[in-house]
Design an enzyme around this catalytic site. Sequence first.
Site, PDB file in Angstrom:
ATOM      1  N   THR A 171       0.863  -1.183   0.000  1.00  0.00           N
ATOM      2  CA  THR A 171       0.000   0.000   0.000  1.00  0.00           C
ATOM      3  C   THR A 171       0.897   1.229   0.000  1.00  0.00           C
ATOM      4  O   THR A 171       1.988   1.202   0.576  1.00  0.00           O
ATOM      5  CB  THR A 171      -0.858  -0.027   1.285  1.00  0.00           C
ATOM      6  OG1 THR A 171      -1.788  -1.095   1.166  1.00  0.00           O
ATOM      7  CG2 THR A 171      -1.602   1.273   1.517  1.00  0.00           C
ATOM      8  N   ASP A 202      -9.291  -0.626   5.197  1.00  0.00           N
ATOM      9  CA  ASP A 202      -9.101   0.617   5.938  1.00  0.00           C
ATOM     10  C   ASP A 202      -8.809   1.817   5.044  1.00  0.00           C
ATOM     11  O   ASP A 202      -9.146   2.959   5.381  1.00  0.00           O
ATOM     12  CB  ASP A 202      -7.937   0.448   6.920  1.00  0.00           C
ATOM     13  CG  ASP A 202      -6.664   0.037   6.179  1.00  0.00           C
ATOM     14  OD1 ASP A 202      -6.718  -0.957   5.404  1.00  0.00           O
ATOM     15  OD2 ASP A 202      -5.626   0.698   6.341  1.00  0.00           O
ATOM     16  N   GLY A 225      -5.787  -4.383   7.313  1.00  0.00           N
ATOM     17  CA  GLY A 225      -6.891  -3.427   7.203  1.00  0.00           C
ATOM     18  C   GLY A 225      -7.992  -3.613   8.229  1.00  0.00           C
ATOM     19  O   GLY A 225      -8.486  -2.633   8.800  1.00  0.00           O
TER      20      GLY A 225
HETATM   21  N1  ASP Z   1      -4.215  -1.772   4.647  1.00  0.00           N
HETATM   22  C1  ASP Z   1      -4.361  -2.470   3.378  1.00  0.00           C
HETATM   23  C2  ASP Z   1      -5.656  -3.249   3.396  1.00  0.00           C
HETATM   24  O1  ASP Z   1      -5.903  -3.969   4.342  1.00  0.00           O
HETATM   25  C3  ASP Z   1      -3.216  -3.398   3.071  1.00  0.00           C
HETATM   26  C4  ASP Z   1      -1.819  -2.866   3.260  1.00  0.00           C
HETATM   27  O2  ASP Z   1      -1.640  -1.779   3.792  1.00  0.00           O
HETATM   28  O3  ASP Z   1      -0.879  -3.558   2.834  1.00  0.00           O
HETATM   29  O4  ASP Z   1      -6.398  -3.172   2.469  1.00  0.00           O
END
Ligand code: ASP
Length: 313
Positions: A171, A202, A225
């Site tokens: 991300t 998230d 998330g």
């Molecule tokens: N936070 C992101 C999600 O859960 C994944 C990540 O940050 O790698 O969609």
Amino acid sequence: MEPIIIVHGGAGDIPLSRVQGKLNGVKASAAVGQKILAQGGTALDAVEAAVVLMEKDEYFNAGYGSVLNLKGQVEMEASIMCGNNLDVGAVTLIKDFLHPISIAHKVLTNSPHSLLGGEGAKMFALEMGFSTVPPESLISENAKSALAEFLKHGEFGRTEIGLRDEGGVGTVGAVAIDCNGHIAVATSTGGMSGKAVGRIGDTPQIGSGTYADDNIGGVSTTGHGESILKYCLAHSIIKLMQSGNVANTATKLAINGMTERLKNTAGAITLSKSGDVGINFSSKRMAWAYIRSNKIYFGIEKDEILEEDYVSI
Ligand code: ASP
């Protein structure tokens, strides 16, 4: 005040084979954002441009190279927030555009709504002049092997976010303060490998993936998330700064608090309104970079702060 941008390229169990690519990517992204700020550009434009660069880069889980859901499809999400007036824009379940963050920015500027998803987000993007790309063109070889690995061994959400050597993490996010003292934050993701079709994490949820308030600071988060959103991680860090903690302490306290309570990992980058920097992650690695006084600072391992002389691009 001196404008500043800090970026991250995702928290997780990043394999060594992906470390250098991610470091190169976050350094290039910070440089693009810093140039916009140095020319007097807004924090909103700087964070969008920094994220756009990483959405194009296969080393990150956003735009091209996004991880895949259980059906092998890309479903992306992004959010952006302006700390001046608390305006927000977010999108989710985006399947056929390369730059979700730019659509989110248009939601902020051109829509009465805060978060658009799926078919409605696509209609809005087309109205705003964005062109679709074939959904398959967003799928990288790395994302395919990450899903294959997940299907063989993975249990969604119980382990570190990256799985073995495939590295389906990354991300991206950026936090900036411009020369007028305005703060903006942008975050963009493909989500988590092996997620259910239609799963929303998230990243598009304000207060979880993204938060900005000129009176306090800005935060972009990454990691598991479902845990980040239960803990409202970005806003938790903001609240800790509001009650007097410096950016780094606030970031560390909230990430440790989330990890202890929910037994999953995350990372965040933070700027306080006066420009002090917070970087913390409970995952194995998180790539980050920022530029200050002709030096670029960057790292990916725990407690690592590398620095090089920086010549403006
Ligand atoms: N936070 C992101 C999600 O859960 C994944 C990540 O940050 O790698 O969609």
